[in-house]
Design a protein around this motif. Sequence first.
Motif, PDB file in Angstrom:
ATOM      1  N   ASP A   1       0.880  -1.170   0.000  1.00 35.61           N
ATOM      2  CA  ASP A   1       0.000   0.000   0.000  1.00 35.61           C
ATOM      3  C   ASP A   1       0.916   1.218   0.000  1.00 35.61           C
ATOM      4  O   ASP A   1       1.626   1.477   0.974  1.00 35.61           O
ATOM      5  N   LEU A   2       0.914   1.971  -1.092  1.00 41.47           N
ATOM      6  CA  LEU A   2       1.850   3.080  -1.249  1.00 41.47           C
ATOM      7  C   LEU A   2       1.723   4.100  -0.121  1.00 41.47           C
ATOM      8  O   LEU A   2       2.721   4.687   0.308  1.00 41.47           O
ATOM      9  N   ASP A   3       0.512   4.284   0.406  1.00 40.37           N
ATOM     10  CA  ASP A   3       0.304   5.265   1.462  1.00 40.37           C
ATOM     11  C   ASP A   3       0.923   4.835   2.784  1.00 40.37           C
ATOM     12  O   ASP A   3       1.052   5.650   3.702  1.00 40.37           O
ATOM     13  N   GLN A   4       1.291   3.550   2.883  1.00 37.43           N
ATOM     14  CA  GLN A   4       1.846   3.034   4.136  1.00 37.43           C
ATOM     15  C   GLN A   4       3.353   2.836   4.063  1.00 37.43           C
ATOM     16  O   GLN A   4       3.945   2.237   4.960  1.00 37.43           O
ATOM     17  N   VAL A   5       3.995   3.323   3.002  1.00 33.85           N
ATOM     18  CA  VAL A   5       5.435   3.147   2.818  1.00 33.85           C
ATOM     19  C   VAL A   5       6.073   4.513   2.619  1.00 33.85           C
ATOM     20  O   VAL A   5       5.558   5.347   1.872  1.00 33.85           O
ATOM     21  N   ALA A   6       7.209   4.727   3.286  1.00 31.84           N
ATOM     22  CA  ALA A   6       7.932   5.997   3.176  1.00 31.84           C
ATOM     23  C   ALA A   6       9.317   5.759   2.602  1.00 31.84           C
ATOM     24  O   ALA A   6      10.043   4.869   3.045  1.00 31.84           O
ATOM     25  N   ALA A   7       9.677   6.533   1.600  1.00 28.36           N
ATOM     26  CA  ALA A   7      11.004   6.403   0.983  1.00 28.36           C
ATOM     27  C   ALA A   7      12.078   6.919   1.945  1.00 28.36           C
ATOM     28  O   ALA A   7      11.819   7.817   2.755  1.00 28.36           O
ATOM     29  N   PRO A   8      13.287   6.393   1.838  1.00 25.01           N
ATOM     30  CA  PRO A   8      13.677   5.319   0.913  1.00 25.01           C
ATOM     31  C   PRO A   8      13.445   3.937   1.517  1.00 25.01           C
ATOM     32  O   PRO A   8      13.460   3.776   2.737  1.00 25.01           O
ATOM     33  N   ILE A   9      13.268   2.946   0.646  1.00 23.98           N
ATOM     34  CA  ILE A   9      13.309   1.548   1.085  1.00 23.98           C
ATOM     35  C   ILE A   9      14.779   1.169   1.248  1.00 23.98           C
ATOM     36  O   ILE A   9      15.607   1.455   0.376  1.00 23.98           O
ATOM     37  N   VAL A  10      15.093   0.537   2.375  1.00 21.80           N
ATOM     38  CA  VAL A  10      16.458   0.108   2.646  1.00 21.80           C
ATOM     39  C   VAL A  10      16.462  -1.403   2.829  1.00 21.80           C
ATOM     40  O   VAL A  10      15.712  -1.947   3.659  1.00 21.80           O
ATOM     41  N   VAL A  11      17.290  -2.090   2.049  1.00 26.58           N
ATOM     42  CA  VAL A  11      17.459  -3.547   2.181  1.00 26.58           C
ATOM     43  C   VAL A  11      18.697  -3.776   3.054  1.00 26.58           C
ATOM     44  O   VAL A  11      19.811  -3.397   2.666  1.00 26.58           O
ATOM     45  N   ARG A  12      18.512  -4.356   4.220  1.00 30.20           N
ATOM     46  CA  ARG A  12      19.611  -4.520   5.176  1.00 30.20           C
ATOM     47  C   ARG A  12      19.412  -5.789   5.996  1.00 30.20           C
ATOM     48  O   ARG A  12      18.360  -6.420   5.939  1.00 30.20           O
ATOM     49  N   ARG A  13      20.451  -6.124   6.768  1.00 26.69           N
ATOM     50  CA  ARG A  13      20.356  -7.249   7.687  1.00 26.69           C
ATOM     51  C   ARG A  13      19.681  -6.807   8.983  1.00 26.69           C
ATOM     52  O   ARG A  13      19.684  -5.623   9.341  1.00 26.69           O
ATOM     53  N   ALA A  14      19.110  -7.768   9.698  1.00 24.10           N
ATOM     54  CA  ALA A  14      18.399  -7.463  10.936  1.00 24.10           C
ATOM     55  C   ALA A  14      19.377  -7.047  12.025  1.00 24.10           C
ATOM     56  O   ALA A  14      20.511  -7.537  12.103  1.00 24.10           O
ATOM     57  N   ALA A  15      18.910  -6.155  12.887  1.00 20.78           N
ATOM     58  CA  ALA A  15      19.680  -5.709  14.047  1.00 20.78           C
ATOM     59  C   ALA A  15      19.213  -6.498  15.278  1.00 20.78           C
ATOM     60  O   ALA A  15      18.097  -7.023  15.298  1.00 20.78           O
ATOM     61  N   PRO A  16      20.050  -6.603  16.302  1.00 23.13           N
ATOM     62  CA  PRO A  16      19.652  -7.352  17.516  1.00 23.13           C
ATOM     63  C   PRO A  16      18.358  -6.808  18.119  1.00 23.13           C
ATOM     64  O   PRO A  16      18.164  -5.593  18.230  1.00 23.13           O
ATOM     65  N   GLY A  17      17.460  -7.713  18.476  1.00 27.97           N
ATOM     66  CA  GLY A  17      16.223  -7.340  19.144  1.00 27.97           C
ATOM     67  C   GLY A  17      15.077  -6.972  18.232  1.00 27.97           C
ATOM     68  O   GLY A  17      13.955  -6.740  18.710  1.00 27.97           O
ATOM     69  N   GLU A  18      15.293  -6.895  16.918  1.00 29.97           N
ATOM     70  CA  GLU A  18      14.210  -6.511  16.014  1.00 29.97           C
ATOM     71  C   GLU A  18      13.193  -7.632  15.874  1.00 29.97           C
ATOM     72  O   GLU A  18      13.528  -8.815  15.925  1.00 29.97           O
TER      73      GLU A  18
END
Length: 870
Positions: free
Chosen positions: A306-323
């Motif tokens: 849903d475009l209204d529920q996403v804010a730029a930029p999209i970042v593809v990354r590895r998970a951080a501890p506790g996420e």
Amino acid sequence: MPRIVTDWLGEHVELPADLTAEQLAAALVKVGLEEEEIHPAAVTGPLVVGRVLSQTPEPQKNGKTINWCLVDVGPEHNATQIKGVDDADVPAGGARGVVCGAHNFGVGDLVVVSLPGTVLPGGFAIAARKTYGHVSDGMICSVRELGIGEDHDGILVLTRAGFDAADLTPGQDAVALLGLGDEVLEINVTPDRGYAFSYRGVAREYAHSTGARFTDRGLAANLVTPPPPATADGFAVEVDDAAPIHGQVGCDRFVTRVVRGIDPAAPTPPWMKRRLEGSGMRTISLAVDVTNYVMLDLGQPLHAYDLDQVAAPIVVRRAAPGERLTTLDDADRALDGEDLLITDSLAGGRGSRVLGLAGVMGGASSEVSPTTTDVLVEAAHFDPITVARTARRHRLPSEAAKRFERGVDPLLPAVAAQRVVDLLVELGGGTADPAVGDLDATTPPQAVHLDVTLPTRLSGVDYDRATVTRTLEQIGCTVTDAVPGAAMDAVRVTPPSWRPDLTEPAALVEEVVRIEGYDQIPSVLPAAPGGRGLTTEQRARRSVARSLAEAGLVEVLSYPFVGQADLDALGLPEDDVRRTTLRLANPLADDRPFLRADLLSTLLETARRNVSRGLPDVAVFEIGLVTRPTPGTPAPPQLPVGVRPSDEDLAALVAAVPDQPRHVAGVLTGRAVPAGWWGGGRSADWADALDAARLVAARTGAVVTVAADAGTMPWHPGRCAALTLPDGTVAGHAGELHPKVVEALGLPARAAAFELDLGALIAAGGDEPVAAGPVSAFPAAKEDFAFVVDDAVPAADVRAAVVAGAGPLLEDARLFDVFTGDQVGEGKKSLAYSVRLRAADRTLTADDVRAVREGVVASAAECVGAVLRG
């Protein structure tokens, strides 16, 4: 496994008009796509479109209101007379009278009617029957009754389901209309051929098998609207994976497209629903169905936000501890540092909010809802190893993960995204945004050098250079001459982008053999080189198993897993070596986490199960490995993945592997000889177990000494024998089981068992071949001896004295009677032996026999204090 709807496959490859699922399966099997199952047509019989002509509600005594309907089902099926209906009320063209309990339809609606003779999914046969005071001559169907959905609250009204009323006529075949008559082929795809998880890939393989014309709809050139190039204002995407795991960046391509103004109420068209459901995928909403449709069609997983529920930029990354992340299946998941994530910046910081597990499943926070009008389409390419590990770690074998972990064509994202955009514009009334995002860091496939004679040398089929080249080009490879200086027979082969598995010459050879036909490979038995065969140990094991089976025991195979309760049932002391077990890191059952240290701990459970099921007369044996870890030995090290372990790592791993000797064990319960007209039979006892153990020793060629043993569980302290090798090693035990063990396991009284170290017996028996001795043609002489000895003297000691005294003329000595009573005195017993004598070169004389008799009596008196009984 993929399911193939034939008419959908026909959009990629030319198919015969009368192609059956069996014929399609046969063609695909030729190129290595095995048939898993053929799903027959969901509905058979007269299922037709009907128009409701009248609808009369009739309240019932039970509080329910039914509808008595007259339905026009076409001239072929209408009745001009309906029982219970005045002829004047029947339309001139006729109708059918049908009772229906649903209320979501009305007069004039076009519905689906199953007439008598129809068989609906689940084997539900339709017939005319009297109900609620009427004869219902058919049934008006819901989607659940038709097997095309789960909605059972109301009738399927065709115009509300997306069908155009202008295309519908009463009496029209609804089986063809709804695709319920299609046979669906389910195929099995090997892990190295992920491209076959799509209609594009299966169509290509059908073309390889039959030569049919194939149109690659995964190429931009074959699209009606070619994908536009990336623009500067495309939805921003960043990949933050500076320290990639496994040496590969988690994402090397990410395409984004935006479609605005989609009608959220736009339904998925019936043809798309039919194809998705026939392929084994349920329909959800138009936006989601379109992404699933393109994924099945081309093999590229996609995701709609849903475009209204996403804010730029999209970042593809590895998970951080506790996420953590709540995925689309409403499960809250703790994330691991290896998980690759899709994130955005809605929470206030760059990449601060997790949108989904890359290549596996999206999150609930940005999913397409019933009010979504603007959609962001994602088409990306992710590292297969990363996706595979994430899917297994979170136990999410999604359709996207199945494809990414097997390898997806990195050239597909832009094409697949364009297909989604086109369908959403066409079916949902949306408008394609001109902004296009395409982060592309993909690299072309690496070329492989192939000796063109290798396919012939490995397969035995004569493939010339032209055949090898043509076949590789047929599957999409680019074949060029090798670099200067290489062998004359070498070529340079660049695999196509959709075949990431083609990385070595052997894989290319397999493709040549597969496409040219496995049936061309000759069946040639290799010549067995002289001097080879079974090892001494293998021959001994087979001899032991054969001999025990011939003795009446049945060979079984039990699981090698035990728990604390199994060891306690055997009454093993706390310091017993058999309680030192190896614990599994991931046991199949929590109550059996250890590997067995002896065979009886699992074999007795096999006997108990048979007894509990009404089979009290059990005689079973097993030959198998036991695990004897050394206390204090460290666990095997965790070896690295993706690189060869060092010699030191391998040496540590070998050192940590526990000893695993091979044992043989047997259990005997109930009757050894059944009762019948010949007599009362005989129960199995300790002597049967000891005989079986002696038989094992004899077959291995080992010499064992049998002596009483009074302290080894799980055997009876007074009816147990230890079998000892000449070097003093105890090879095993045989005898009656301890009464407490019998009671704990629920076995019949006086059950017996044996267990021996088969490896030690074979080693003691040596590897010298058994030589057959000469057979004497002279007659035998027989003598019987009855000796009186103390009760404590073992029968084996008395027999040994008899053998020693008889000398070289002895052929056999057998105990045939044991007697106790007043005649022999208190604390005494009488043992009677039958002795057979024979000479190899002459007939024995009376003097020969007398000399042997005197020697036997003298030896028995000297060795065990035996007195010849008068």
